[in-house]
Structures are given as structure tokens and as C-alpha cells.
Design a protein around this motif. Sequence first.
Motif, PDB file in Angstrom:
ATOM      1  N   GLY A   1       7.617   5.479  -2.149  1.00  0.00           N
ATOM      2  CA  GLY A   1       6.605   4.495  -1.778  1.00  0.00           C
ATOM      3  C   GLY A   1       5.786   4.067  -2.986  1.00  0.00           C
ATOM      4  O   GLY A   1       6.104   4.402  -4.133  1.00  0.00           O
ATOM      5  N   GLN A   2       4.688   3.354  -2.711  1.00  0.00           N
ATOM      6  CA  GLN A   2       3.874   2.793  -3.802  1.00  0.00           C
ATOM      7  C   GLN A   2       3.375   3.880  -4.758  1.00  0.00           C
ATOM      8  O   GLN A   2       3.442   3.723  -5.970  1.00  0.00           O
ATOM      9  CB  GLN A   2       2.667   2.022  -3.224  1.00  0.00           C
ATOM     10  N   ILE A   3       2.874   4.988  -4.199  1.00  0.00           N
ATOM     11  CA  ILE A   3       2.378   6.067  -5.067  1.00  0.00           C
ATOM     12  C   ILE A   3       3.551   6.885  -5.609  1.00  0.00           C
ATOM     13  O   ILE A   3       3.618   7.211  -6.797  1.00  0.00           O
ATOM     14  CB  ILE A   3       1.427   7.016  -4.297  1.00  0.00           C
ATOM     15  N   GLY A   4       4.486   7.220  -4.719  1.00  0.00           N
ATOM     16  CA  GLY A   4       5.546   8.167  -5.062  1.00  0.00           C
ATOM     17  C   GLY A   4       6.382   7.767  -6.263  1.00  0.00           C
ATOM     18  O   GLY A   4       6.642   8.582  -7.144  1.00  0.00           O
TER      19      GLY A   4
ATOM     20  N   THR B   1      11.849  13.436  -2.474  1.00  0.00           N
ATOM     21  CA  THR B   1      12.465  13.234  -1.161  1.00  0.00           C
ATOM     22  C   THR B   1      11.853  11.990  -0.509  1.00  0.00           C
ATOM     23  O   THR B   1      10.723  11.614  -0.818  1.00  0.00           O
ATOM     24  CB  THR B   1      12.228  14.435  -0.208  1.00  0.00           C
ATOM     25  N   ASP B   2      12.607  11.377   0.370  1.00  0.00           N
ATOM     26  CA  ASP B   2      12.082  10.268   1.180  1.00  0.00           C
ATOM     27  C   ASP B   2      13.022  10.088   2.375  1.00  0.00           C
ATOM     28  O   ASP B   2      14.156  10.561   2.356  1.00  0.00           O
ATOM     29  CB  ASP B   2      12.000   8.966   0.369  1.00  0.00           C
ATOM     30  N   VAL B   3      12.516   9.398   3.377  1.00  0.00           N
ATOM     31  CA  VAL B   3      13.316   9.200   4.590  1.00  0.00           C
ATOM     32  C   VAL B   3      14.517   8.284   4.338  1.00  0.00           C
ATOM     33  O   VAL B   3      15.508   8.343   5.052  1.00  0.00           O
ATOM     34  CB  VAL B   3      12.421   8.693   5.744  1.00  0.00           C
TER      35      VAL B   3
ATOM     36  N   ILE C   1      -5.855   4.077  14.234  1.00  0.00           N
ATOM     37  CA  ILE C   1      -4.998   5.259  14.429  1.00  0.00           C
ATOM     38  C   ILE C   1      -4.748   5.930  13.066  1.00  0.00           C
ATOM     39  O   ILE C   1      -4.667   7.164  12.961  1.00  0.00           O
ATOM     40  CB  ILE C   1      -3.678   4.900  15.158  1.00  0.00           C
ATOM     41  N   TYR C   2      -4.647   5.110  12.034  1.00  0.00           N
ATOM     42  CA  TYR C   2      -4.449   5.641  10.670  1.00  0.00           C
ATOM     43  C   TYR C   2      -5.653   6.500  10.259  1.00  0.00           C
ATOM     44  O   TYR C   2      -5.489   7.630   9.789  1.00  0.00           O
ATOM     45  CB  TYR C   2      -4.275   4.445   9.732  1.00  0.00           C
ATOM     46  N   GLY C   3      -6.850   5.961  10.477  1.00  0.00           N
ATOM     47  CA  GLY C   3      -8.067   6.700  10.107  1.00  0.00           C
ATOM     48  C   GLY C   3      -8.211   7.987  10.901  1.00  0.00           C
ATOM     49  O   GLY C   3      -8.601   9.033  10.359  1.00  0.00           O
TER      50      GLY C   3
ATOM     51  N   GLY D   1      -8.119   1.749  -1.897  1.00  0.00           N
ATOM     52  CA  GLY D   1      -6.930   0.917  -2.037  1.00  0.00           C
ATOM     53  C   GLY D   1      -6.393   1.074  -3.453  1.00  0.00           C
ATOM     54  O   GLY D   1      -7.153   1.009  -4.415  1.00  0.00           O
ATOM     55  N   LEU D   2      -5.070   1.296  -3.561  1.00  0.00           N
ATOM     56  CA  LEU D   2      -4.482   1.503  -4.883  1.00  0.00           C
ATOM     57  C   LEU D   2      -3.745   0.243  -5.338  1.00  0.00           C
ATOM     58  O   LEU D   2      -3.014  -0.375  -4.557  1.00  0.00           O
ATOM     59  CB  LEU D   2      -3.536   2.703  -4.864  1.00  0.00           C
ATOM     60  N   ILE D   3      -3.957  -0.103  -6.603  1.00  0.00           N
ATOM     61  CA  ILE D   3      -3.362  -1.319  -7.166  1.00  0.00           C
ATOM     62  C   ILE D   3      -2.366  -0.904  -8.240  1.00  0.00           C
ATOM     63  O   ILE D   3      -2.682  -0.059  -9.085  1.00  0.00           O
ATOM     64  CB  ILE D   3      -4.483  -2.216  -7.724  1.00  0.00           C
TER      65      ILE D   3
HETATM   66  P1  NAD Z   1       4.007   3.784   1.133  1.00  0.00           P
HETATM   67  O1  NAD Z   1       4.043   3.219   2.497  1.00  0.00           O
HETATM   68  O2  NAD Z   1       4.211   2.884  -0.016  1.00  0.00           O
HETATM   69  O3  NAD Z   1       5.065   4.975   1.004  1.00  0.00           O
HETATM   70  C1  NAD Z   1       5.204   5.945   1.992  1.00  0.00           C
HETATM   71  C2  NAD Z   1       6.594   6.510   1.877  1.00  0.00           C
HETATM   72  O4  NAD Z   1       6.765   7.415   2.978  1.00  0.00           O
HETATM   73  C3  NAD Z   1       7.694   5.456   1.979  1.00  0.00           C
HETATM   74  O5  NAD Z   1       8.565   5.542   0.871  1.00  0.00           O
HETATM   75  C4  NAD Z   1       8.405   5.776   3.285  1.00  0.00           C
HETATM   76  O6  NAD Z   1       9.809   5.557   3.221  1.00  0.00           O
HETATM   77  C5  NAD Z   1       8.097   7.253   3.447  1.00  0.00           C
HETATM   78  N1  NAD Z   1       8.184   7.699   4.832  1.00  0.00           N
HETATM   79  C6  NAD Z   1       7.819   7.035   5.962  1.00  0.00           C
HETATM   80  N2  NAD Z   1       8.138   7.762   7.050  1.00  0.00           N
HETATM   81  C7  NAD Z   1       8.686   8.920   6.597  1.00  0.00           C
HETATM   82  C8  NAD Z   1       9.200  10.065   7.226  1.00  0.00           C
HETATM   83  N3  NAD Z   1       9.242  10.168   8.551  1.00  0.00           N
HETATM   84  N4  NAD Z   1       9.664  11.065   6.442  1.00  0.00           N
HETATM   85  C9  NAD Z   1       9.660  10.963   5.105  1.00  0.00           C
HETATM   86  N5  NAD Z   1       9.198   9.897   4.445  1.00  0.00           N
HETATM   87  C10 NAD Z   1       8.712   8.877   5.188  1.00  0.00           C
HETATM   88  O7  NAD Z   1       2.645   4.592   0.999  1.00  0.00           O
HETATM   89  P2  NAD Z   1       1.861   5.018  -0.321  1.00  0.00           P
HETATM   90  O8  NAD Z   1       0.938   3.919  -0.657  1.00  0.00           O
HETATM   91  O9  NAD Z   1       2.803   5.500  -1.342  1.00  0.00           O
HETATM   92  O10 NAD Z   1       0.979   6.185   0.288  1.00  0.00           O
HETATM   93  C11 NAD Z   1       1.362   7.537   0.259  1.00  0.00           C
HETATM   94  C12 NAD Z   1       0.287   8.341   0.967  1.00  0.00           C
HETATM   95  O11 NAD Z   1      -0.975   8.066   0.355  1.00  0.00           O
HETATM   96  C13 NAD Z   1       0.128   7.988   2.458  1.00  0.00           C
HETATM   97  O12 NAD Z   1      -0.178   9.143   3.162  1.00  0.00           O
HETATM   98  C14 NAD Z   1      -1.065   7.060   2.455  1.00  0.00           C
HETATM   99  O13 NAD Z   1      -1.764   7.128   3.679  1.00  0.00           O
HETATM  100  C15 NAD Z   1      -1.902   7.628   1.335  1.00  0.00           C
HETATM  101  N6  NAD Z   1      -2.822   6.631   0.795  1.00  0.00           N
HETATM  102  C16 NAD Z   1      -2.338   5.535   0.125  1.00  0.00           C
HETATM  103  C17 NAD Z   1      -3.241   4.590  -0.334  1.00  0.00           C
HETATM  104  C18 NAD Z   1      -2.766   3.353  -1.069  1.00  0.00           C
HETATM  105  O14 NAD Z   1      -3.575   2.447  -1.326  1.00  0.00           O
HETATM  106  N7  NAD Z   1      -1.501   3.264  -1.457  1.00  0.00           N
HETATM  107  C19 NAD Z   1      -4.603   4.752  -0.106  1.00  0.00           C
HETATM  108  C20 NAD Z   1      -5.040   5.856   0.605  1.00  0.00           C
HETATM  109  C21 NAD Z   1      -4.139   6.816   1.027  1.00  0.00           C
END
Ligand code: NAD
Length: 321
Positions: free
Chosen positions: A11-14, A33-35, A141-143, A171-173
Motif C-alpha cells: 500500500g501507500q506506506i508499505g 506480505t500483502d493480500v 467505522i474507520y475511526g 494524512g500522508l503525502i
Molecule cells: P493502503 O490502502 O494504501 O494499503 C493497505 C494495504 O493493505 C493494501 O496494499 C491492501 O492490499 C492491504 N490489505 C487490504 N486488505 C488486506 C487483508 N485482508 N490482508 C492483508 N492485506 C490487506 O493503506 P496505507 O495508506 O498504506 O495505510 C496502512 C495503514 O496505515 C492502515 O492501517 C491505515 O489505516 C494507516 N494509516 C494510513 C494513513 C495514510 O494517510 N496513508 C494515515 C493514518 C493511518
Amino acid sequence: MKKILVTGSLGQIGVELINYLRDLYGENSVFATDVSDKELAKIKSDGPFEILDVRDGKAFDHIVSSFRPDTIFHLAGILSANAEKLPQKAWDINMNGLFNALEIARNYETSLFFPSSIAAFGPGSPSDNTPQDCMQRPSTIYGISKVAGELLCDYYHSKYELDTRGVRFPGLISHEALPGGGTTDYAVHIYYDALTKKKYTSFIASATYMDMMYMPDALNAMVKLMEADPSRLVHRNCFNITAMSFSPDDVAKEIQKYIPDFVLDYDVDPVRQSIAESWPNSIDPSCAVEEWGFSPAYDLEAMTIDMLEKVALKTKVQEEA
Ligand code: NAD
Ligand code: AKB
């Protein structure tokens, strides 16, 4: 940290965290790992990767029992706007995934990082300079899943002495991967559209303020917290962190310094706007500063210069391909 497992790593952070951790700790010390593997090309290909749905406790256990990490970064989750579309699924992934991560961390005695969010605050929380400890009654629901997650991590720490740690991200940029369906996503999209179309239509209203942070500061904060002296951590699982608070109008003005003919207009999305209005305008990160030395480097000006440079390079390469 010596051996690290990351869930939701594409995902965005990963995608950025994996590359950052592999540079710091070595490619084979970081298990991604990822889904699904659809964004796999974005991470360094030399280190280990496996498909993992975090709701599948057996598969999760199997990976951890063979890799034996000392730390898990549990990033898998569904973000705010997508969660409102599928609340039951979001609850399942956000809560049951975290529960599995905690149980596995307990069984294999690993540390666990959990990313909470500014979404853990709600309309009843103070809106400005929101304190570390105050009322949290989120309306999304997220909060709700984030507050429950913070509490669950506190519970595992106090009951089982598990080394759980976490932050409330704003929010991450970033410019490596696009954001995954959140309310703050406009603050990434605006840079792409400014460069490619000289125009952006914001789904968030002009004077709506939210906390934000540039990805390099988020990566640095995650590692700094996980490497911090545990005896200094009073809050552990829910540190407020932020680098800036701005509105769409503020970013547009900053972008116009470099692209003077950039135009921002609005087509406000009522769902995401009401989520944004339920979140703080700005939060107070002083506990993170005091307890583990949180110190972001980028403000809006520095981030805008870097984003425009990196996104321009990326869109040029894509055009040429
Ligand atoms: P994202 O949506 O970009 O990535 C999330 C990843 O989780 C995706 O790659 C998705 O494929 C994977 N995923 C979804 N369902 C899954 C499952 N059942 N099993 C395994 N993997 C699964 O999110 P992100 O921005 O990378 O955020 C990561 C975490 O950080 C989240 O918990 C999010 O709530 C938290 N967060 C992010 C931000 C932000 O601005 N990016 C801000 C606050 C908190
Ligand atoms: C979202 O908008 O959902 C995320 C967050 C702040 O948690 N970026």
C-alpha cells in the motif's frame, strides 16, 4: 529490530517502508506480505514476499513461525472513505486482522507496530491542537476501528507485557504509491493533476483543515518509535504525530508559486467532507516529541518543492514509456 515482517506492505506506506527497512536492516531481514501482489514491482525484489490475508490466522502463523521476526509492522487495513462504502468488510479486516497480529505477536514474542490515525478523534474532540489524551467518539467505522485498535494494543501490553507501539498518523503525502481510499487523498492527487493538467478539482472544501505529513517523516517516525527506549514510552499505542495542518486552498497557493497558471476548483463529496469535518483541524504531537524525540523535517513549503520535483520526474518517465 533485526528481523521484520510487514503486513499490507504493497500500500501507500508499505511500498516505501519495505524499501526503507531493507536499506537499513538488509534485504533478507524484511519479509513483505500483502493480500495481493499487484504492486509487487514497487518494492525491492530481492527480499522475501508472500501473499497473506491477515484475516487468515493459520497462514499468518505459518509465515511468522518460519521467518521468526522480532517485529511486526501491521499495515493491512481499509482506509476511511473505502471503509464507509463497505463498513462490515472494513471492520472484519481492520479488527480481525489486528487481533490475529496481536495473538501471533504474543505467541512468538515479537514487538508490534499499529498505525492509528487522526480518525480516532471525532466531532466531540477539541478541534484545534487536539491533545494526546481527550474525548474520542469518532463517527466513522474507520475511526471506531482505530480507537478499538489503540485500546486492544494497550490491553495486550498491560495484560501480556507485549511490546506494542503505535502512532496516530495524519494524512500522508507521497509519490511512490497512490493513496488507498482515504479522506486526505486529495493532498496527493493535487500534485499529480497540477503537473499533468494544471488543474485540480478538490472533493474537500476550500477551508477544511486537516493534519498532514510527508512520507519520509512518517518512515523516520516509525523506525524511531520502534527503536525508542521502552522505559520512556508512557502512551505507547496512540502517539499524536503531525508535521503540518493545511486546507486545499493553502496547498494550491503553495503550488502556484511554481506553477502560476495552476487552477483549483471544487466538487465537494459530501461523504468525505463530513468525515473531514469530524476530524481535528490540528493535533498536538508534544507527547511524541517528549517521549521518543519525534521531529519531522518537512513543512508545506519543503514538501511541495520535493513532491513537484519527484512527481514531474515520474510522470515524464511514464510519458516516455
Ligand atoms: P493502503 O490502502 O494504501 O494499503 C493497505 C494495504 O493493505 C493494501 O496494499 C491492501 O492490499 C492491504 N490489505 C487490504 N486488505 C488486506 C487483508 N485482508 N490482508 C492483508 N492485506 C490487506 O493503506 P496505507 O495508506 O498504506 O495505510 C496502512 C495503514 O496505515 C492502515 O492501517 C491505515 O489505516 C494507516 N494509516 C494510513 C494513513 C495514510 O494517510 N496513508 C494515515 C493514518 C493511518
Ligand atoms: C484517511 O484519510 O483515511 C487516512 C487517514 C488520515 O487515516 N489518510
